[in-house]
Enzyme design. Sequence first.
Site, PDB file in Angstrom:
ATOM      1  N   ASP A 163       0.855  -1.182   0.000  1.00  0.00           N
ATOM      2  CA  ASP A 163       0.000   0.000   0.000  1.00  0.00           C
ATOM      3  C   ASP A 163       0.901   1.247   0.000  1.00  0.00           C
ATOM      4  O   ASP A 163       2.120   1.140   0.151  1.00  0.00           O
ATOM      5  CB  ASP A 163      -0.851  -0.054   1.286  1.00  0.00           C
ATOM      6  CG  ASP A 163      -1.898   1.049   1.358  1.00  0.00           C
ATOM      7  OD1 ASP A 163      -2.264   1.600   0.309  1.00  0.00           O
ATOM      8  OD2 ASP A 163      -2.353   1.354   2.490  1.00  0.00           O
TER       9      ASP A 163
ATOM     10  N   GLU B  43       2.597   5.016  -3.999  1.00  0.00           N
ATOM     11  CA  GLU B  43       2.525   5.973  -5.136  1.00  0.00           C
ATOM     12  C   GLU B  43       3.825   6.748  -5.305  1.00  0.00           C
ATOM     13  O   GLU B  43       4.102   7.109  -6.457  1.00  0.00           O
ATOM     14  CB  GLU B  43       1.335   6.927  -4.926  1.00  0.00           C
ATOM     15  CG  GLU B  43      -0.014   6.237  -5.053  1.00  0.00           C
ATOM     16  CD  GLU B  43      -0.309   5.262  -3.902  1.00  0.00           C
ATOM     17  OE1 GLU B  43       0.127   5.537  -2.770  1.00  0.00           O
ATOM     18  OE2 GLU B  43      -0.933   4.226  -4.148  1.00  0.00           O
TER      19      GLU B  43
ATOM     20  N   ASP C 126      -8.913   3.682  -2.416  1.00  0.00           N
ATOM     21  CA  ASP C 126      -9.901   4.130  -1.426  1.00  0.00           C
ATOM     22  C   ASP C 126     -11.165   4.698  -2.049  1.00  0.00           C
ATOM     23  O   ASP C 126     -11.367   5.909  -2.111  1.00  0.00           O
ATOM     24  CB  ASP C 126      -9.265   5.172  -0.505  1.00  0.00           C
ATOM     25  CG  ASP C 126      -8.125   4.572   0.301  1.00  0.00           C
ATOM     26  OD1 ASP C 126      -8.057   3.330   0.369  1.00  0.00           O
ATOM     27  OD2 ASP C 126      -7.322   5.339   0.852  1.00  0.00           O
TER      28      ASP C 126
END
Length: 800
Positions: free
Chosen positions: A405, A408, A483
């Site tokens: 997770d 990015e 999300d």
Amino acid sequence: MITNTELEKKGNLFPTKLVSYEQNGDSICFTSENAVQLIITVVRDSMLRFRYATDGIFEKDFSYAIDEDQPHGYSVMDITEDDEFIWIITEQIKCRITRKDMRTDLFDIEDQLILQDELGFHWEESFEFGGNYVKMSKTTVDGENFYGLGDKPTSFNLKGKRISNWNTDQYAFSKDLDELYKAIPFYIGLHSAKAYGIFFDNTFKTHFDFCHERRHVTSFWADGGEMNYYFIYGPKIADVVTKYTNLTGRPELPPMWALGYHQSKWSYYPEAKVKELAANFRDNKFPCDALYLDIDYMDGFRCFTWNKDYFPEPKRMVEELERDGFKTVAIIDPGIKIDNKYEIFKDGLEKDYFCRRADGPYMQGKVWPGNCVFPDFTNPKAREWWADHYKTLIAEIGIKGIWNDMNEPAVMEVPGKTFPLDVRHDYDGNRCSHRKAHNVYGMQMARATYEGVKKYIFPKRPFTITRASYSGGQRFSSTWTGDNLASWEHLWLANIQIQRLGMSGFSFAGTDIGGFADQPTGELFTRWIQLGVFHPFCRVHSSGDHGEQEPWYFGEEVLEITRKFVELRYQLLPYLYTAFYQYCKDNIPILKPLVYFDQADIQTHYRSDEFIFGEHFLVCPIQEPNVQGRRMYIPRGNWYNFWNDTVIEGGKELWVDAPLESMPIFVKEGAIIPKYPLQQYVDELEIEELRLDVYYKNGKQNSIYYEDDHDGYDYKMGLFNLRTFKLTGKTKEIIVQQHVAGTYESNLKTMKIKFHGLPFEITSASVNNENVSLESIGYDKESNTIILQENFTDLHLISE
Ligand code: MIG
């Protein structure tokens, strides 16, 4: 219409006239009077690569996206010229280069224009960073439509959109927001019934404009790097997708359990909660294969540690869960806590594996553990080091999958939510700043994770999931869309995003079922499960800051309906696994949007609600509250309504009933669908009888079924079976032939074959060319079933 002169006034530069060209093996290098060079490489008969350099200097040819093992080569490459043009001609395409301005136009072999440079290549020098802003514009013809670009939460057809790629942590993202978690700079254009693809392999921030700024122009550009793109000719969308996937790679087969239902939440802890969750699944007879541990299992969010108060003996817990048929998946983030007592921090510091700012200090940023440093995953040594850290989690504790997770990479409380652009990266020896490495950071983290999990889980297969990625990332990991929100609009987006990812080479994908943020109603949750069981990755996940999101939380009715749909997924596992096999071996997406399925039917060009699951299922989610059904488009061909076997002729829109306990599902006539008996988790049962659902068709249809050990690598040594079923239906006869390729010995003994839609009554039968009595094949008139040995080769059922 913008002219060159106007753009030139704004600082844009263009190639001038060609002065020479030179062939070098599969490539031809063109040089213009103002020293622009263009190298066109014939990658395949249907694929050309274009690279431009503005000062005669090309960068080292390096790409994270391209699969090193991709097959290439062509059969024809002719070069001809006249006063105006130079032509490169392959067996499938012609590329025309204009002498006076270096523009290129592409034609198919029948001289149909497929893609034409508008202004073509141009650039703007970047004084601040060096290099150029590189730009390309193409002419768009009337009726041209566009698809692809990965996870973008916008309408499926991209015509009229302007989109950029810059991996971003977007909590509760909204429709039409373009910078999401992934960068997949690949699109498909479709016009005149022919499709082509453009893969712009540039990792800087990239931009695409599909007739948004100017009606007849599609353009793409990047904030740096090379104008480096691939033109992929179809003419079928299916061919474009397959060739793109071939170029950027496909994953190995995941373990079958990864295709089961997964349950996650931020976070399930302590151990007692996890155990209670597991027990609830079994007590409720709700099939489930995997449970997730989100960040709270760690000690102060330090990667590769455990909170011993919550999980005193992780190895024991994981083993106990495994005994009940649950695999445990654990999250790992990129941020490493700055803490002098933390081994990984100290070790990474010593080895110099953390990212640094331009002037030397470490890149520091706040994430869950507080102030952190971040491994440079574009450094191969750092990747290896990272991979080795999975030893304890995987080999010793028994964790079966890893969830990456925040890659990015996400940084909290800073503008831009990520690293500053001056951060330095190794980029596998091609040192650069974050401007170039940003969009691949997550992919390289997922790659390191994949290598580590693969190494330590051997001889089993790894399972990994990542939030951020770049083209080619499908080789290393599955993905989810991040999300999202518990809203009907997000259910609509979920459907589009997973189809879009599939068209972009990334099939193993799913959404947080029910929505990550906010609380779904029971109805929304139910409708989302109905869609989610048809997604390649099927996981319920939520932020946990509202109510619960387990299937029993919403009351008996929701539990029953969602259970029925998850059971359907489990019964369809052999069918879904076969679709995975086709994806992993032949680059065929698992979900097929209608335009992919039938591009010749223009009705499909703007459709996105309906899709094909695997080869033979047509599915259409319900995306609104309080409805008893919906209108949908049935593509051409004849389709069986899955629930009642009525046959519908496609090529039209119609109303389909779908009260809460149902949803529109159709099966293509002639299909043979393999099914398992119901299990609570993969491999709970040793399956000796496979069910085959045969949907009668007057005509012929092939279906396949792939089987292997469900895990491990024996299939790579040939231990698998690929069964091809050939159905031939006539007015008073149905023939099913089976051809088995492979040497795998499964537990299968028999096949229970159920016939749907037979237009006649069976009176006699032959099996493997010998007449047999109907009793000897267990014919049951009521259910229209028979039972055969698994290795039957030829079945005739006749009405006399
Ligand atoms: O800042 O690990 O998308 O799935 O549960 C939030 C906690 C960090 C974001 C992920 C979500 C996950 C959550 N993470």
